[in-house]
Design a protein around this motif. Structure first.
Motif, mmCIF file in Angstrom:
data_model
loop_
_atom_site.group_PDB
_atom_site.id
_atom_site.type_symbol
_atom_site.label_atom_id
_atom_site.label_comp_id
_atom_site.label_asym_id
_atom_site.label_seq_id
_atom_site.Cartn_x
_atom_site.Cartn_y
_atom_site.Cartn_z
ATOM 1 N N ARG A 68 -1.237 -24.673 10.190
ATOM 2 C CA ARG A 68 -1.170 -25.312 8.870
ATOM 3 C C ARG A 68 -0.495 -26.682 8.957
ATOM 4 N NH1 ARG A 68 -0.172 -20.244 5.873
ATOM 5 N NH2 ARG A 68 -2.132 -19.785 4.780
ATOM 6 N N GLN A 69 0.488 -26.798 9.843
ATOM 7 C CA GLN A 69 1.247 -28.053 9.950
ATOM 8 C C GLN A 69 0.446 -29.165 10.623
ATOM 9 O OE1 GLN A 69 4.572 -26.439 12.083
ATOM 10 N NE2 GLN A 69 5.370 -25.378 10.276
ATOM 11 N N LEU A 70 -0.721 -28.791 11.196
ATOM 12 C CA LEU A 70 -1.523 -29.800 11.912
ATOM 13 C C LEU A 70 -2.639 -30.370 11.039
ATOM 14 C CD1 LEU A 70 -1.777 -27.984 15.372
ATOM 15 C CD2 LEU A 70 -0.105 -29.695 14.610
ATOM 16 N N THR A 71 -2.904 -29.709 9.891
ATOM 17 C CA THR A 71 -4.012 -30.200 9.056
ATOM 18 C C THR A 71 -3.638 -31.589 8.513
ATOM 19 O OG1 THR A 71 -3.017 -29.110 7.148
ATOM 20 C CG2 THR A 71 -4.709 -27.877 8.355
ATOM 21 N N GLY A 72 -4.657 -32.461 8.415
ATOM 22 C CA GLY A 72 -4.404 -33.809 7.912
ATOM 23 C C GLY A 72 -4.132 -34.804 9.018
ATOM 24 N N LYS A 73 -3.926 -34.290 10.251
ATOM 25 C CA LYS A 73 -3.672 -35.229 11.361
ATOM 26 C C LYS A 73 -4.996 -35.758 11.890
ATOM 27 C CE LYS A 73 0.775 -33.239 12.716
ATOM 28 N NZ LYS A 73 1.575 -34.364 12.175
ATOM 29 N N LYS A 74 -4.946 -36.882 12.613
ATOM 30 C CA LYS A 74 -6.173 -37.423 13.224
ATOM 31 C C LYS A 74 -5.851 -37.974 14.612
ATOM 32 C CE LYS A 74 -5.741 -41.551 10.279
ATOM 33 N NZ LYS A 74 -6.415 -42.346 9.234
ATOM 34 N N GLU A 75 -6.940 -38.240 15.341
ATOM 35 C CA GLU A 75 -6.822 -38.692 16.736
ATOM 36 C C GLU A 75 -5.844 -37.804 17.515
ATOM 37 O OE1 GLU A 75 -8.342 -43.264 16.243
ATOM 38 O OE2 GLU A 75 -6.312 -42.951 17.001
ATOM 39 N N LEU A 76 -6.126 -36.512 17.444
ATOM 40 C CA LEU A 76 -5.265 -35.502 18.065
ATOM 41 C C LEU A 76 -6.145 -34.411 18.653
ATOM 42 C CD1 LEU A 76 -2.294 -34.342 18.394
ATOM 43 C CD2 LEU A 76 -2.741 -33.098 16.248
ATOM 44 N N VAL A 77 -5.840 -33.968 19.880
ATOM 45 C CA VAL A 77 -6.510 -32.817 20.498
ATOM 46 C C VAL A 77 -5.550 -31.639 20.419
ATOM 47 C CG1 VAL A 77 -7.424 -31.842 22.657
ATOM 48 C CG2 VAL A 77 -7.908 -34.237 22.069
ATOM 49 N N VAL A 78 -6.034 -30.502 19.869
ATOM 50 C CA VAL A 78 -5.215 -29.298 19.754
ATOM 51 C C VAL A 78 -5.860 -28.188 20.580
ATOM 52 C CG1 VAL A 78 -4.240 -27.546 18.191
ATOM 53 C CG2 VAL A 78 -4.514 -29.920 17.413
ATOM 54 N N SER A 79 -5.159 -27.731 21.628
ATOM 55 C CA SER A 79 -5.649 -26.574 22.391
ATOM 56 C C SER A 79 -5.206 -25.309 21.662
ATOM 57 C CB SER A 79 -5.084 -26.595 23.819
ATOM 58 O OG SER A 79 -5.703 -27.610 24.567
ATOM 59 N N LEU A 80 -6.183 -24.552 21.166
ATOM 60 C CA LEU A 80 -5.889 -23.319 20.437
ATOM 61 C C LEU A 80 -5.662 -22.178 21.426
ATOM 62 C CD1 LEU A 80 -8.781 -23.589 17.818
ATOM 63 C CD2 LEU A 80 -6.370 -24.163 17.414
ATOM 64 N N GLY A 81 -5.078 -21.084 20.977
ATOM 65 C CA GLY A 81 -5.100 -19.856 21.764
ATOM 66 C C GLY A 81 -6.452 -19.184 21.559
ATOM 67 N N GLY A 82 -6.843 -18.351 22.512
ATOM 68 C CA GLY A 82 -8.190 -17.784 22.495
ATOM 69 C C GLY A 82 -8.515 -16.906 21.304
ATOM 70 N N GLY A 83 -7.487 -16.438 20.585
ATOM 71 C CA GLY A 83 -7.743 -15.497 19.476
ATOM 72 C C GLY A 83 -7.661 -16.118 18.096
ATOM 73 N N VAL A 84 -7.373 -17.417 18.015
ATOM 74 C CA VAL A 84 -7.106 -18.060 16.714
ATOM 75 C C VAL A 84 -8.260 -17.888 15.730
ATOM 76 C CG1 VAL A 84 -6.855 -20.319 15.599
ATOM 77 C CG2 VAL A 84 -5.429 -19.744 17.561
ATOM 78 N N LEU A 85 -9.501 -18.047 16.205
ATOM 79 C CA LEU A 85 -10.655 -18.047 15.278
ATOM 80 C C LEU A 85 -10.884 -16.684 14.627
ATOM 81 C CD1 LEU A 85 -13.433 -20.245 16.941
ATOM 82 C CD2 LEU A 85 -11.384 -20.935 15.678
ATOM 83 N N GLU A 86 -10.246 -15.627 15.169
ATOM 84 C CA GLU A 86 -10.446 -14.284 14.584
ATOM 85 C C GLU A 86 -9.805 -14.186 13.208
ATOM 86 O OE1 GLU A 86 -8.985 -11.607 17.863
ATOM 87 O OE2 GLU A 86 -10.912 -10.660 17.441
ATOM 88 N N ASN A 87 -8.797 -15.050 12.952
ATOM 89 C CA ASN A 87 -8.115 -15.035 11.652
ATOM 90 C C ASN A 87 -8.899 -15.905 10.680
ATOM 91 O OD1 ASN A 87 -6.403 -16.275 9.577
ATOM 92 N ND2 ASN A 87 -4.745 -15.082 10.503
ATOM 93 N N ASN A 88 -9.380 -15.320 9.591
ATOM 94 C CA ASN A 88 -10.239 -16.061 8.655
ATOM 95 C C ASN A 88 -9.542 -17.295 8.087
ATOM 96 O OD1 ASN A 88 -12.376 -14.255 8.942
ATOM 97 N ND2 ASN A 88 -11.600 -12.916 7.325
ATOM 98 N N ASP A 89 -8.250 -17.192 7.808
ATOM 99 C CA ASP A 89 -7.531 -18.362 7.262
ATOM 100 C C ASP A 89 -7.472 -19.479 8.304
ATOM 101 O OD1 ASP A 89 -5.186 -16.160 5.563
ATOM 102 O OD2 ASP A 89 -7.102 -17.012 4.891
#
Ligand SMILES: Nc1ncnc2c1ncn2[C@@H]1O[C@H](COP(=O)(O)OP(=O)(O)O)[C@@H](O)[C@H]1O
Ligand SMILES: O=C(O)C1=C[C@@H](OP(=O)(O)O)[C@@H](O)[C@H](O)C1
Ligand SMILES: [Mg+2]
Length: 199
Positions: A68-89
């Motif tokens: 949530r704290q990363l939304t609104g940022k730009k020119e940024l690469v965020v490496s997610l953890g492999g399970g993040v997309l499982e959470n609908n929010d």
């Protein structure tokens, strides 16, 4: 508002998100954040300890809170953890705020890369028992089958099985620069069309 230059890297554990992410960010001239590292520094403990002491749900809550704290940022690469997309929010936040990039790898390649690692709690047996490469490959196949449909909705993807890391970085840099440029051109055109309609 969506910034197409907010790049989220997804893919199963071992696909190279944490390795390729900083190299890709450097190649793009963007900032870099590894979501897992952010979570570990906030929690003051490793992911393995979070799982062991607080449980997986506590970890998933930290993923959402940190994302949530990363939304609104730009020119940024965020490496997610492999399970993040499982959470609908989490999935909704990512789709609404940035560009999703999928690093594709086969269970065989992933198992080869992960078989000696001890820092993936989901790839351990009962009571944290270490698994053989074959057992890890089977476990990966089972989890990946469930996750693949969301991974596959990514805006861009790259196969990393038989490709050197440097080539993957170059391929992703080209694809992302083209995608962001086209998306921004489309947005500007939409804006000028809207302004013309108002006149
Ligand atoms: N394309 C690749 N070829 C060979 N090894 C790789 C590749 N991508 C990542 N690795 C290795 O696989 C392991 C997991 O990489 P990592 O970046 O931690 O993946 P993720 O963050 O997706 O779990 C690391 O040891 C890394 O060096
Ligand atoms: O697949 C998962 O659910 C997880 C993947 C890990 O990140 P990597 O994909 O960087 O290994 C880390 O977030 C945690 O162990 C859970
Ligand atoms: Mg990682």
């Amino acid at each position: 508002m969506k910034h197409h230059s907010l790049i989220f890297l997804t893919g199963f554990s071992g696909s190279g998100k944490s390795t390729i992410g900083p190299l890709l960010a450097n190649s793009l001239g963007y900032g870099f954040i590894d979501l897992d590292q952010e979570i570990e520094s906030k929690a003051g403990k490793s992911i393995t300890k979070i799982f062991a002491e607080e449980g997986e749900q506590a970890f998933r809550n930290l993923e959402l809170e940190t994302l949530r704290q990363l939304t609104g940022k730009k020119e940024l690469v965020v490496s997610l953890g492999g399970g993040v997309l499982e959470n609908n929010d989490c999935y909704g936040l990512i789709r609404e705020n940035g560009t999703l990039v999928y690093l594709k790898s086969s269970p065989r390649s992933l198992a080869r890369r992960l078989c000696n690692k001890t820092d993936r709690p989901l790839l351990k047996g009962e009571h944290g028992k270490r698994l053989s490469r074959e057992e890890i490959e089977l476990k990966i196949s089972t989890i990946l089958e469930k996750r693949e449909p969301r991974y596959a909705t990514a805006d861009l993807n790259v196969q990393t099985d038989i490709k050197r890391i440097g080539f993957t970085v170059e391929e992703l840099t080209r694809k992302i620069i083209r995608f962001v440029r086209q998306a921004e051109q489309a947005r500007l055109k939409q804006q000028s069309d809207n302004n013309r309609e108002k006149q």
